[in-house]
Design an enzyme around this catalytic site. Structure first.
Site, PDB file in Angstrom:
ATOM      1  N   HIS A  66      -3.377   0.059  -0.939  1.00 40.12           N
ATOM      2  CA  HIS A  66      -4.023   1.325  -1.310  1.00 40.12           C
ATOM      3  C   HIS A  66      -5.108   1.666  -0.307  1.00 40.12           C
ATOM      4  O   HIS A  66      -5.837   0.790   0.164  1.00 40.12           O
ATOM      5  CB  HIS A  66      -4.553   1.297  -2.747  1.00 40.12           C
ATOM      6  CG  HIS A  66      -5.657   0.317  -3.024  1.00 40.12           C
ATOM      7  ND1 HIS A  66      -6.993   0.648  -2.922  1.00 40.12           N
ATOM      8  CD2 HIS A  66      -5.632  -0.973  -3.426  1.00 40.12           C
ATOM      9  CE1 HIS A  66      -7.738  -0.390  -3.254  1.00 40.12           C
ATOM     10  NE2 HIS A  66      -6.931  -1.395  -3.556  1.00 40.12           N
ATOM     11  N   ASP A  68      -7.486   4.072  -0.894  1.00 46.58           N
ATOM     12  CA  ASP A  68      -8.726   4.542  -1.505  1.00 46.58           C
ATOM     13  C   ASP A  68      -9.656   3.360  -1.770  1.00 46.58           C
ATOM     14  O   ASP A  68      -9.236   2.205  -1.829  1.00 46.58           O
ATOM     15  CB  ASP A  68      -8.462   5.303  -2.802  1.00 46.58           C
ATOM     16  CG  ASP A  68      -7.846   4.433  -3.890  1.00 46.58           C
ATOM     17  OD1 ASP A  68      -6.997   3.582  -3.558  1.00 46.58           O
ATOM     18  OD2 ASP A  68      -8.214   4.591  -5.070  1.00 46.58           O
ATOM     19  N   ASP A  90     -11.336  -4.735  -0.340  1.00 43.45           N
ATOM     20  CA  ASP A  90     -10.539  -4.020  -1.339  1.00 43.45           C
ATOM     21  C   ASP A  90     -10.322  -2.572  -0.919  1.00 43.45           C
ATOM     22  O   ASP A  90     -11.085  -1.695  -1.293  1.00 43.45           O
ATOM     23  CB  ASP A  90     -11.266  -4.091  -2.689  1.00 43.45           C
ATOM     24  CG  ASP A  90     -10.463  -3.557  -3.840  1.00 43.45           C
ATOM     25  OD1 ASP A  90      -9.234  -3.454  -3.722  1.00 43.45           O
ATOM     26  OD2 ASP A  90     -11.079  -3.229  -4.873  1.00 43.45           O
ATOM     27  N   GLU A 123      -5.596   4.209  -6.364  1.00 43.90           N
ATOM     28  CA  GLU A 123      -5.394   2.946  -7.073  1.00 43.90           C
ATOM     29  C   GLU A 123      -6.611   2.573  -7.897  1.00 43.90           C
ATOM     30  O   GLU A 123      -6.490   1.902  -8.933  1.00 43.90           O
ATOM     31  CB  GLU A 123      -5.081   1.832  -6.063  1.00 43.90           C
ATOM     32  CG  GLU A 123      -4.617   0.520  -6.684  1.00 43.90           C
ATOM     33  CD  GLU A 123      -5.742  -0.421  -7.065  1.00 43.90           C
ATOM     34  OE1 GLU A 123      -5.478  -1.404  -7.803  1.00 43.90           O
ATOM     35  OE2 GLU A 123      -6.901  -0.200  -6.633  1.00 43.90           O
ATOM     36  N   GLU A 124      -7.781   3.010  -7.457  1.00 40.46           N
ATOM     37  CA  GLU A 124      -9.022   2.603  -8.107  1.00 40.46           C
ATOM     38  C   GLU A 124      -9.364   3.435  -9.340  1.00 40.46           C
ATOM     39  O   GLU A 124     -10.428   3.250  -9.933  1.00 40.46           O
ATOM     40  CB  GLU A 124     -10.195   2.685  -7.109  1.00 40.46           C
ATOM     41  CG  GLU A 124     -10.074   1.740  -5.923  1.00 40.46           C
ATOM     42  CD  GLU A 124     -10.328   0.280  -6.286  1.00 40.46           C
ATOM     43  OE1 GLU A 124     -10.514   0.000  -7.488  1.00 40.46           O
ATOM     44  OE2 GLU A 124     -10.340  -0.561  -5.373  1.00 40.46           O
ATOM     45  N   GLU A 147      -3.801  -7.028  -1.788  1.00 37.30           N
ATOM     46  CA  GLU A 147      -5.059  -7.183  -2.525  1.00 37.30           C
ATOM     47  C   GLU A 147      -5.680  -8.512  -2.110  1.00 37.30           C
ATOM     48  O   GLU A 147      -4.968  -9.465  -1.787  1.00 37.30           O
ATOM     49  CB  GLU A 147      -4.814  -7.184  -4.036  1.00 37.30           C
ATOM     50  CG  GLU A 147      -4.325  -5.865  -4.614  1.00 37.30           C
ATOM     51  CD  GLU A 147      -5.414  -4.808  -4.696  1.00 37.30           C
ATOM     52  OE1 GLU A 147      -6.604  -5.137  -4.446  1.00 37.30           O
ATOM     53  OE2 GLU A 147      -5.092  -3.640  -5.007  1.00 37.30           O
ATOM     54  N   HIS A 324     -16.030  -4.051  -4.644  1.00 36.30           N
ATOM     55  CA  HIS A 324     -16.887  -3.032  -5.260  1.00 36.30           C
ATOM     56  C   HIS A 324     -18.384  -3.335  -5.146  1.00 36.30           C
ATOM     57  O   HIS A 324     -19.195  -2.632  -5.743  1.00 36.30           O
ATOM     58  CB  HIS A 324     -16.542  -2.845  -6.756  1.00 36.30           C
ATOM     59  CG  HIS A 324     -15.105  -2.543  -7.026  1.00 36.30           C
ATOM     60  ND1 HIS A 324     -14.631  -2.282  -8.298  1.00 36.30           N
ATOM     61  CD2 HIS A 324     -14.023  -2.454  -6.215  1.00 36.30           C
ATOM     62  CE1 HIS A 324     -13.323  -2.058  -8.261  1.00 36.30           C
ATOM     63  NE2 HIS A 324     -12.938  -2.159  -6.994  1.00 36.30           N
TER      64      HIS A 324
END
Length: 353
Positions: A66, A68, A90, A123-124, A147, A324
């Site tokens: 992903h 994003d 991530d 995805e987030e 991931e 994050h």
């Protein structure tokens, strides 16, 4: 396999392109252009995913990632052999490693194979629109979900996720009425029913099998004529959980409406399929012991699993505990090790007859 000069410049360029969920399209177009320059066939699709391929073989090895990130910029910099920036872990780190691993293969290692890179949007967030879009359009033979797992570890399972919004509305009444119940009480009753069910379910079950509920928001209010209460609920579910059962339990209190936002089942592999064995072999060849991990979060693997019932696992360089966070980073050596492991795996994977 071709020689590689150790560099993190391509990943650094990707991380410098800020692309939080719903704002990925500029980066997606720029990535497709970069990939074209590097010899891939690349474009962006209708929802903004980056789609790229290399090779024309009949065996399709899909590299699902992903593009994003969560919101919040982390200043991009290299310090002490580590690249800091939003997405280093991530999960632009995994996408960069995918791309560089494919490019390391020689002609004999690519023979009979097609490498399909899917850089998905959103995805987030709850809907995972990018993965929903690609799952009906491609039919891979192997899937590596990008991931963070660590360079010497494999993620062989993710928990599922049930996400719902609850609401109760009623005509406004005097709180001194004999049978009065506040709107909030009805939602509390729904939450308590779910909590009790999960507590009973979880007894003597291991963590990956458990249902882990959380009440993520709760609001109440009123107008001149009615009062209301709203709540948001998440449940991280195990592989044998019936998500519809949990949703019906939340709606079992009269008057409580339930809007399902997500109902994704858990996914896992036993770690003994062709793809898992290739990873284990590649990691052992690097002089390390492969670690198998089960995660309590979700990924795009959860979205595509039912449609793509082929060997699948998640892999990528980086420490997932940094996801994050304001100090997200990946080490240069860790990234290079991830590229090396991936390239060897792609060479080891068999072609389908």
């Amino acid at each position: 396999m071709q020689a590689r000069e150790k560099t993190i410049e391509f990943l650094k360029w990707m991380v410098e392109q800020y692309s939080p969920s719903h704002h990925e399209h500029a980066f997606s177009r720029a990535l497709a252009e970069r990939l074209e320059q590097r010899g891939w066939r690349a474009h962006t699709d209708e929802v903004g995913n980056t789609i790229a391929s290399m090779g024309d073989g009949d065996t399709c090895i899909t590299l699902l990632g992903h593009i994003d990130t969560v919101p919040g910029e982390v200043p991009v910099r290299i310090e002490d052999g580590r690249l800091f920036g939003r997405g280093t872990v991530d999960a632009k780190g995994a996408i960069g490693a995918f791309i560089e691993a494919v490019e390391l293969l020689d002609a004999s290692e690519r023979a009979g194979k097609k490498f399909l890179l899917l850089g998905c949007v959103e995805e987030e967030v709850a809907i995972t629109r990018g993965a929903f879009h690609v799952r009906e359009r491609y039919r891979p033979d192997f899937v590596i979900n990008g991931e963070p797992s660590g360079a010497h570890a494999l993620t062989i399972g993710y928990k599922g996720l049930v996400r719902a919004e609850l609401e109760y509305r009623a005509s406004r009444r005097h709180t001194a009425s004999r049978d009065y119940r506040a709107a909030a009480e009805h939602l509390v009753e729904s939450w308590n029913a779910l909590r009790t069910h999960c507590d009973e379910w979880n007894r003597e079950r291991p963590l990956f099998e458990q249902n882990l509920p959380s009440l993520t928001s709760f609001q109440t209010g009123s107008t001149d004529t009615e009062e209301w209460a709203r709540a948001s609920v998440n449940v991280r579910t195990g592989p044998s959980t019936d998500g519809e059962r949990l949703l019906s339990l939340l709606g079992s209190v009269p008057g409580v409406s339930v809007k399902a936002l997500s109902n994704k089942g858990a996914v896992s592999t036993d770690g003994n399929d062709e793809l898992s064995r290739a990873f284990k072999k590649a990691i052992r060849e690097r002089g390390a012991k492969p670690t198998l991990r089960l995660k309590t979060g979700t990924s795009d693997w959860n979205t595509v699993a039912a449609a793509w019932q082929v060997p699948t696992l998640a892999y990528g360089p980086g420490d997932s505990s940094l996801d994050h966070t304001p100090h997200e980073h990946v080490g240069l050596d860790e990234y290079e090790e991830g590229v090396a492991v991936l390239s060897r795996v792609l060479a080891l994977l068999p072609t389908r007859p």
